[in-house]
Design a protein around this motif. Structure first.
Motif, PDB file in Angstrom:
ATOM      1  N   ALA A 158      35.170 -33.994  36.120  1.00 10.42           N
ATOM      2  CA  ALA A 158      35.414 -33.135  34.980  1.00 10.42           C
ATOM      3  C   ALA A 158      35.417 -34.156  33.798  1.00 10.42           C
ATOM      4  N   GLN A 159      36.454 -35.350  34.031  1.00 10.01           N
ATOM      5  CA  GLN A 159      36.531 -36.319  32.826  1.00 10.01           C
ATOM      6  C   GLN A 159      35.341 -37.163  32.799  1.00 10.01           C
ATOM      7  N   ARG A 160      34.393 -37.481  33.707  1.00 10.67           N
ATOM      8  CA  ARG A 160      33.323 -38.205  33.513  1.00 10.67           C
ATOM      9  C   ARG A 160      32.001 -37.273  32.778  1.00 10.67           C
ATOM     10  N   LEU A 161      32.131 -36.014  33.113  1.00  8.22           N
ATOM     11  CA  LEU A 161      31.243 -35.184  32.343  1.00  8.22           C
ATOM     12  C   LEU A 161      31.628 -35.049  30.625  1.00  8.22           C
ATOM     13  N   ASP A 162      32.929 -35.080  30.296  1.00  3.51           N
ATOM     14  CA  ASP A 162      33.410 -34.995  29.144  1.00  3.51           C
ATOM     15  C   ASP A 162      33.220 -36.236  28.505  1.00  3.51           C
ATOM     16  N   LYS A 163      33.106 -37.359  28.946  1.00  2.00           N
ATOM     17  CA  LYS A 163      32.548 -38.619  28.489  1.00  2.00           C
ATOM     18  C   LYS A 163      31.103 -38.848  28.313  1.00  2.00           C
ATOM     19  N   GLY A 164      30.297 -38.114  28.877  1.00  2.00           N
ATOM     20  CA  GLY A 164      28.936 -38.388  29.058  1.00  2.00           C
ATOM     21  C   GLY A 164      28.584 -39.033  29.960  1.00  2.00           C
ATOM     22  N   LEU A 165      29.252 -39.405  30.833  1.00  2.00           N
ATOM     23  CA  LEU A 165      28.691 -40.500  31.832  1.00  2.00           C
ATOM     24  C   LEU A 165      27.947 -39.747  33.041  1.00  2.00           C
ATOM     25  N   ILE A 166      27.740 -38.657  32.942  1.00  2.00           N
ATOM     26  CA  ILE A 166      27.075 -37.737  33.959  1.00  2.00           C
ATOM     27  C   ILE A 166      25.850 -37.413  33.547  1.00  2.00           C
ATOM     28  N   VAL A 167      24.857 -37.782  34.055  1.00  2.00           N
ATOM     29  CA  VAL A 167      23.355 -37.305  33.591  1.00  2.00           C
ATOM     30  C   VAL A 167      22.978 -36.202  34.190  1.00  2.00           C
ATOM     31  N   ASP A 168      22.350 -35.026  33.413  1.00  2.71           N
ATOM     32  CA  ASP A 168      21.674 -33.990  33.779  1.00  2.71           C
ATOM     33  C   ASP A 168      20.391 -34.216  34.408  1.00  2.71           C
ATOM     34  N   GLY A 169      19.945 -34.046  35.789  1.00  6.80           N
ATOM     35  CA  GLY A 169      18.807 -34.448  36.006  1.00  6.80           C
ATOM     36  C   GLY A 169      17.784 -33.485  35.413  1.00  6.80           C
ATOM     37  N   GLN A 170      17.893 -32.282  35.495  1.00 12.69           N
ATOM     38  CA  GLN A 170      17.104 -31.208  35.085  1.00 12.69           C
ATOM     39  C   GLN A 170      16.654 -31.146  33.638  1.00 12.69           C
ATOM     40  N   GLU A 171      17.805 -31.536  32.908  1.00 11.63           N
ATOM     41  CA  GLU A 171      17.421 -31.816  31.509  1.00 11.63           C
ATOM     42  C   GLU A 171      16.472 -32.930  31.185  1.00 11.63           C
ATOM     43  N   LYS A 172      16.705 -33.951  31.950  1.00  8.11           N
ATOM     44  CA  LYS A 172      15.871 -34.957  31.721  1.00  8.11           C
ATOM     45  C   LYS A 172      14.466 -34.831  32.109  1.00  8.11           C
ATOM     46  N   ILE A 173      14.258 -34.101  32.959  1.00  6.61           N
ATOM     47  CA  ILE A 173      12.845 -33.922  33.626  1.00  6.61           C
ATOM     48  C   ILE A 173      12.159 -32.661  32.447  1.00  6.61           C
ATOM     49  N   ASP A 174      12.908 -31.736  32.225  1.00  7.05           N
ATOM     50  CA  ASP A 174      12.185 -30.988  31.245  1.00  7.05           C
ATOM     51  C   ASP A 174      11.876 -31.570  29.998  1.00  7.05           C
TER      52      ASP A 174
ATOM     53  N   TYR B 193      11.118 -34.740  29.568  1.00  2.66           N
ATOM     54  CA  TYR B 193       9.969 -35.580  29.563  1.00  2.66           C
ATOM     55  C   TYR B 193       8.533 -34.749  29.605  1.00  2.66           C
ATOM     56  N   LEU B 194       8.580 -33.578  30.324  1.00  2.00           N
ATOM     57  CA  LEU B 194       7.364 -32.895  30.493  1.00  2.00           C
ATOM     58  C   LEU B 194       7.165 -32.216  29.050  1.00  2.00           C
ATOM     59  N   MET B 195       8.099 -32.115  28.316  1.00  2.00           N
ATOM     60  CA  MET B 195       7.526 -31.367  26.820  1.00  2.00           C
ATOM     61  C   MET B 195       7.078 -32.526  26.057  1.00  2.00           C
ATOM     62  N   GLN B 196       7.624 -33.921  26.258  1.00  2.00           N
ATOM     63  CA  GLN B 196       7.154 -34.886  25.380  1.00  2.00           C
ATOM     64  C   GLN B 196       5.742 -35.163  25.839  1.00  2.00           C
ATOM     65  N   LYS B 197       5.403 -34.982  27.086  1.00  2.00           N
ATOM     66  CA  LYS B 197       3.852 -35.305  27.646  1.00  2.00           C
ATOM     67  C   LYS B 197       3.369 -34.264  26.988  1.00  2.00           C
ATOM     68  N   LEU B 198       3.549 -33.131  26.565  1.00  2.00           N
ATOM     69  CA  LEU B 198       2.556 -31.835  26.321  1.00  2.00           C
ATOM     70  C   LEU B 198       2.370 -32.140  24.831  1.00  2.00           C
ATOM     71  N   LEU B 199       3.428 -32.349  24.019  1.00  2.00           N
ATOM     72  CA  LEU B 199       3.099 -32.789  22.623  1.00  2.00           C
ATOM     73  C   LEU B 199       2.111 -33.837  22.335  1.00  2.00           C
ATOM     74  N   GLU B 200       2.357 -34.758  22.971  1.00  2.00           N
ATOM     75  CA  GLU B 200       1.431 -35.875  22.947  1.00  2.00           C
ATOM     76  C   GLU B 200      -0.065 -35.535  23.426  1.00  2.00           C
ATOM     77  N   ALA B 201      -0.333 -34.458  24.211  1.00  2.00           N
ATOM     78  CA  ALA B 201      -1.575 -34.244  24.807  1.00  2.00           C
ATOM     79  C   ALA B 201      -2.113 -33.286  23.476  1.00  2.00           C
ATOM     80  N   GLN B 202      -1.394 -32.569  22.874  1.00  2.00           N
ATOM     81  CA  GLN B 202      -1.786 -31.783  21.748  1.00  2.00           C
ATOM     82  C   GLN B 202      -2.041 -32.430  20.610  1.00  2.00           C
ATOM     83  N   LYS B 203      -1.383 -33.531  20.245  1.00  2.00           N
ATOM     84  CA  LYS B 203      -1.784 -34.433  19.266  1.00  2.00           C
ATOM     85  C   LYS B 203      -3.220 -34.960  19.283  1.00  2.00           C
ATOM     86  N   LYS B 204      -3.404 -35.445  20.396  1.00  2.00           N
ATOM     87  CA  LYS B 204      -4.709 -36.122  20.925  1.00  2.00           C
ATOM     88  C   LYS B 204      -5.750 -35.493  21.006  1.00  2.00           C
TER      89      LYS B 204
END
Length: 386
Positions: free
Chosen positions: A338-354, A356-367
């Motif tokens: 709980a303490q590491r979560l409050d300090k932002g030391l815990i990385v949410d893996g699902q959020e990072k994956i989502d 990354y996928l959204m960024q790739k989709l925007l780049e493909a539309q611009k191209k």
């Protein structure tokens, strides 16, 4: 082929029917002499004729020993004679001699009701009479069962199960007498025990069943120890690997058996040749099997009960103190997360994956929007006007 009892029965009937016909063909002089003598006798003429024909004065036919005649005919009958009778019947248009004789006698003058009754009596004697439907032993599935013999039981005998029990007692007493009176005599044939010599390394075992025939009686078993064969250590190790599952690793004894042949001598000879072949292969220096381990899995599979099952350690058992200790450790781990979560030391893996996928989709539309669309040449409005 004609059956002997049936032919004998028809022969008796034919002999009985022939008596009246013989009486009709007597010489006239003899008949006249008989009538002349009848004048001085007290009996009537018909009574004298019946007496001459073999009949009694009371009108009843003389008793014929049918069973004895039938037995005598069966004793003298031969297969060749019966075959000749069948051939005679076939020549006259009948399949069997019984049909031929019956047809011949029925169409002969003089066939009377008395002859038919005699034939019926013969058939009844052969079949044993009709079964009594009211008898205790009568069986509807087998109506030809002779029940008179069973109905004569007068409570003076035991049942078949008791007879079988008596047979078992007699057999047991027979073998007991043998054990008491005859087996001690075998001590005269006893020989003193001698240890096997160095060249007697094979131990043979045979099985007998006290004179009775048994499928396993021809089986022969041989046992030996690889170290007693006079081989080197390498050859002995190779022999243990060659015999495979026939080796007992605990006693180091090889056991083989054979029962494929009919006699014990044949099975023993086969095992002896097999042992000699194993020794020859063990002495072959081309391959010593040094890189192959001795397979003992068959022994441990067969002796699972001999293994000691692992026991759960007493130190690993769950106690009240251990439960409290685990609860404190889990509470400390949850507080640290709980303490590491409050300090932002815990990385949410699902959020990072989502992300990354959204960024790739925007780049493909611009191209895709920046690329020009090619138009085929010669298909514009000017060519259509022409």
């Amino acid at each position: 082929m004609a059956s002997t009892p049936a032919v004998a029965r028809l022969c008796v009937a034919a002999c009985r029917r022939a008596a009246p016909q013989l009486a009709q063909h007597r010489p006239a002089m003899r008949l006249a002499g008989t009538r002349a003598s009848a004048a001085f006798s007290t009996s009537s003429m018909r009574a004298a004729e019946r007496s001459f024909d073999g009949e009694e004065d009371d009108g009843e036919s003389t008793g014929v020993e049918l069973k004895q005649l039938n037995k005598a005919f069966m004793d003298r009958a031969t297969p060749e004679g019966l075959q000749q009778l069948d051939e005679l019947a076939k020549r006259n248009g009948h399949s069997t001699i019984e049909q031929y004789l019956d047809d011949k006698l029925r169409h002969t003058p003089g066939f009377s009701l008395q002859d038919k009754l005699l034939t019926d009596d013969l058939v009844r004697d052969d079949s044993g009479g009709k079964a009594d439907r009211k008898a205790f032993w009568f069986d509807e599935d087998d109506p030809d069962t002779f029940t008179e013999e069973h109905d004569e039981f007068n409570e003076d005998d035991i049942m078949s199960m008791a007879h079988n029990k008596l047979d078992e007692v007699r057999e047991m007493r027979h073998y007991t007498r043998l054990a008491v009176w005859e087996m001690p005599l075998l001590s005269k044939l006893a020989k003193p025990f001698e240890l096997p010599k160095d060249d007697q390394v094979l131990r043979w075992r045979y099985t007998t069943y006290m004179g009775e025939s048994h499928p396993a009686e021809s089986k022969v078993v041989v046992q030996f120890t690889p170290q007693d064969l006079g081989l080197t250590d390498v050859q002995t190790s190779k022999l243990r690997k060659l015999v495979g599952a026939r080796l007992d690793p605990k006693t180091d004894v090889v056991k083989m058996s054979c029962g494929r042949y009919e006699h014990q001598a044949q099975n023993k000879q086969y095992l002896l040749q097999l042992v000699n072949t194993l020794i020859a292969e063990a002495k072959d220096p081309k391959d010593t099997f040094e890189d192959v381990a001795v397979d003992t899995r068959h022994y441990f599979r067969a002796h699972k009960a001999d293994k000691q099952k692992p026991k759960f350690p007493r130190e690993w058992r769950m106690t009240e103190d251990r439960k409290k200790q685990l609860a404190e450790q889990r509470a400390q781990i949850a507080l640290g997360e709980a303490q590491r979560l409050d300090k932002g030391l815990i990385v949410d893996g699902q959020e990072k994956i989502d992300g990354y996928l959204m960024q790739k989709l925007l780049e493909a539309q611009k191209k895709a929007a920046a690329e020009p669309v090619p138009v085929p040449a010669g298909r514009g409005p000017a060519r259509q006007r022409r």
